[in-house]
Enzyme design. Structure first.
Site, short mmCIF file in Angstrom:
data_model
loop_
_atom_site.label_atom_id
_atom_site.label_comp_id
_atom_site.label_asym_id
_atom_site.label_seq_id
_atom_site.Cartn_x
_atom_site.Cartn_y
_atom_site.Cartn_z
N TYR A 1 0.84 -1.20 0.00
CA TYR A 1 0.00 0.00 0.00
C TYR A 1 0.88 1.26 0.00
O TYR A 1 0.46 2.33 -0.42
CB TYR A 1 -0.86 0.05 1.28
CG TYR A 1 -2.11 -0.81 1.30
CD1 TYR A 1 -2.34 -1.79 0.34
CD2 TYR A 1 -3.06 -0.61 2.31
CE1 TYR A 1 -3.50 -2.56 0.39
CE2 TYR A 1 -4.22 -1.38 2.36
CZ TYR A 1 -4.43 -2.36 1.41
OH TYR A 1 -5.57 -3.12 1.47
N GLY A 2 2.09 1.10 0.53
CA GLY A 2 2.95 2.25 0.84
C GLY A 2 3.35 3.10 -0.35
O GLY A 2 3.75 4.25 -0.17
N CYS B 1 6.00 0.30 10.45
CA CYS B 1 5.25 -0.57 9.52
C CYS B 1 5.09 -1.91 10.23
O CYS B 1 6.05 -2.41 10.84
CB CYS B 1 6.03 -0.73 8.22
SG CYS B 1 5.36 -1.99 7.12
N THR B 2 3.89 -2.47 10.15
CA THR B 2 3.63 -3.69 10.94
C THR B 2 4.34 -4.92 10.38
O THR B 2 4.39 -5.96 11.04
CB THR B 2 2.11 -3.96 11.05
OG1 THR B 2 1.56 -4.02 9.72
CG2 THR B 2 1.42 -2.86 11.82
N HIS B 3 4.90 -4.82 9.18
CA HIS B 3 5.72 -5.93 8.67
C HIS B 3 7.08 -5.96 9.38
O HIS B 3 7.72 -7.01 9.44
CB HIS B 3 5.98 -5.77 7.17
CG HIS B 3 4.84 -6.13 6.28
ND1 HIS B 3 3.67 -5.41 6.23
CD2 HIS B 3 4.69 -7.15 5.39
CE1 HIS B 3 2.84 -5.96 5.34
NE2 HIS B 3 3.44 -7.02 4.82
N CYS C 1 -2.11 -1.55 10.11
CA CYS C 1 -1.26 -1.08 9.01
C CYS C 1 -1.04 0.41 9.22
O CYS C 1 -2.01 1.18 9.25
CB CYS C 1 -1.99 -1.35 7.69
SG CYS C 1 -1.16 -0.69 6.23
N ASN C 2 0.20 0.81 9.38
CA ASN C 2 0.50 2.24 9.58
C ASN C 2 0.07 3.05 8.36
O ASN C 2 -0.44 4.16 8.48
CB ASN C 2 2.01 2.44 9.78
CG ASN C 2 2.50 1.90 11.09
OD1 ASN C 2 2.72 2.63 12.05
ND2 ASN C 2 2.68 0.59 11.17
N1 DGL Z 1 2.04 -3.28 7.11
C1 DGL Z 1 1.88 -2.08 6.34
C2 DGL Z 1 2.16 -0.87 7.20
O1 DGL Z 1 2.15 -0.97 8.41
C3 DGL Z 1 2.66 -2.19 5.08
C4 DGL Z 1 2.32 -1.15 4.06
C5 DGL Z 1 2.53 -1.53 2.64
O2 DGL Z 1 1.86 -2.44 2.18
O3 DGL Z 1 3.34 -0.86 1.99
O4 DGL Z 1 2.35 0.23 6.73
#
Ligand code: DGL
Length: 259
Positions: free
Chosen positions: A42-43, A183-185, A73-74
């Site tokens: 998403y980023g 970021c939660t990843h 997700c941030n």
């Molecule tokens: N886990 C998402 C976050 O916390 C990842 C965003 C992404 O998909 O770029 O932002």
């Protein structure tokens, strides 16, 4: 209503790091986790696109009867949570980079933040950063490519190590003593980050705070599950279920869902 599940969504598998904190703190809650891996990352998307995807995920979870939604997700939180709160009549819990504790506690007056482009460029992040971190040096680093590697099952790869070396070097040179994971990843990178950073650098993320906030809001809204039975958990992904399973306990069953 209190027996209804908590809905959790992320752009992919990263939000499982938040699910683990929630499950530890609230073992009697039922949960439904939605990983929108087909649309990750998403980023690098526009705010409008992030809002549209967040609405799609939210509507699915509401249709499943979720009593509260955790935007794990941030990027989705910083770009879409205001719209979600203004549109739907259930509580939303979001996650933002923990810049405040880092800025308050730094001794070197330098902190690093690793987050997606979408988070770092959001109005919500600028607001928080200006409010708490104006007096210190903040090294902002976009984590381009990290989410893609994790989503493709390459968490423990040479490419990941090289990317992190590249991203951390300017922070190490600036003598940061805090690294904020935005970021939660990224909590899944912890062993590698510990290996690459000087031992005085503390690494912080917001996962535990999100779980505490979830508990507090469920309590205030009388939505805590009063049944003292261990919660049931459903995991859905529109990506590869085996990559998600590798990040969870073996007893967690992940199902493919086209959404
Ligand atoms: N886990 C998402 C976050 O916390 C990842 C965003 C992404 O998909 O770029 O932002």
């Amino acid at each position: 209503m209190s027996k209804q599940p908590i809905g959790i969504f992320d752009s992919g598998v990263g939000g499982t790091s938040i699910w683990k904190e929630i499950q530890t703190l609230l073992p009697y809650e039922n949960t439904i986790y939605l990983a929108d891996s087909a649309h990750a990352p998403y980023g690098t998307k526009s705010t409008d696109a992030i809002i549209e995807l967040s609405i799609k995920n939210t509507e699915y979870l509401i249709k499943q009867g979720c009593k509260l939604i955790v935007v794990a997700c941030n990027t989705a939180t910083t770009n879409a949570i205001n719209t979600l709160r203004n549109t739907y009549n259930i509580p939303f819990i979001g996650i933002e980079p923990a810049i405040k504790p880092a800025a308050l506690n730094t001794k070197t007056n330098a902190v690093g933040i690793l987050a997606t482009k979408g988070t770092l460029s959001s109005a919500l992040f600028s607001k928080t950063s200006n409010l708490f971190a104006n007096h210190i040096t903040v090294i902002e680093q976009e984590g381009n490519g990290i989410v893609e590697l994790i989503e493709n099952g390459k968490l423990h790869s040479k490419d990941m190590r090289s990317l992190l070396e590249l991203y951390l070097t300017p922070m190490i040179d600036a003598h940061i003593d805090y690294l904020v994971l935005g970021c939660t990843h990224y909590p899944y990178l912890m062993p590698l980050l510990v290996d690459l950073l000087p031992s005085n650098v503390k690494i912080i993320d917001s996962g535990e705070a999100v779980a505490k906030q979830t508990k507090s809001v469920l309590g205030k809204t009388n939505l805590l599950n009063s049944t003292l039975e261990i919660g049931e958990h459903a995991f859905f992904t529109n990506g590869n279920p085996s990559i998600m399973t590798s990040l969870l306990n073996p007893e967690c069953h992940v199902e493919y869902l086209d959404f």
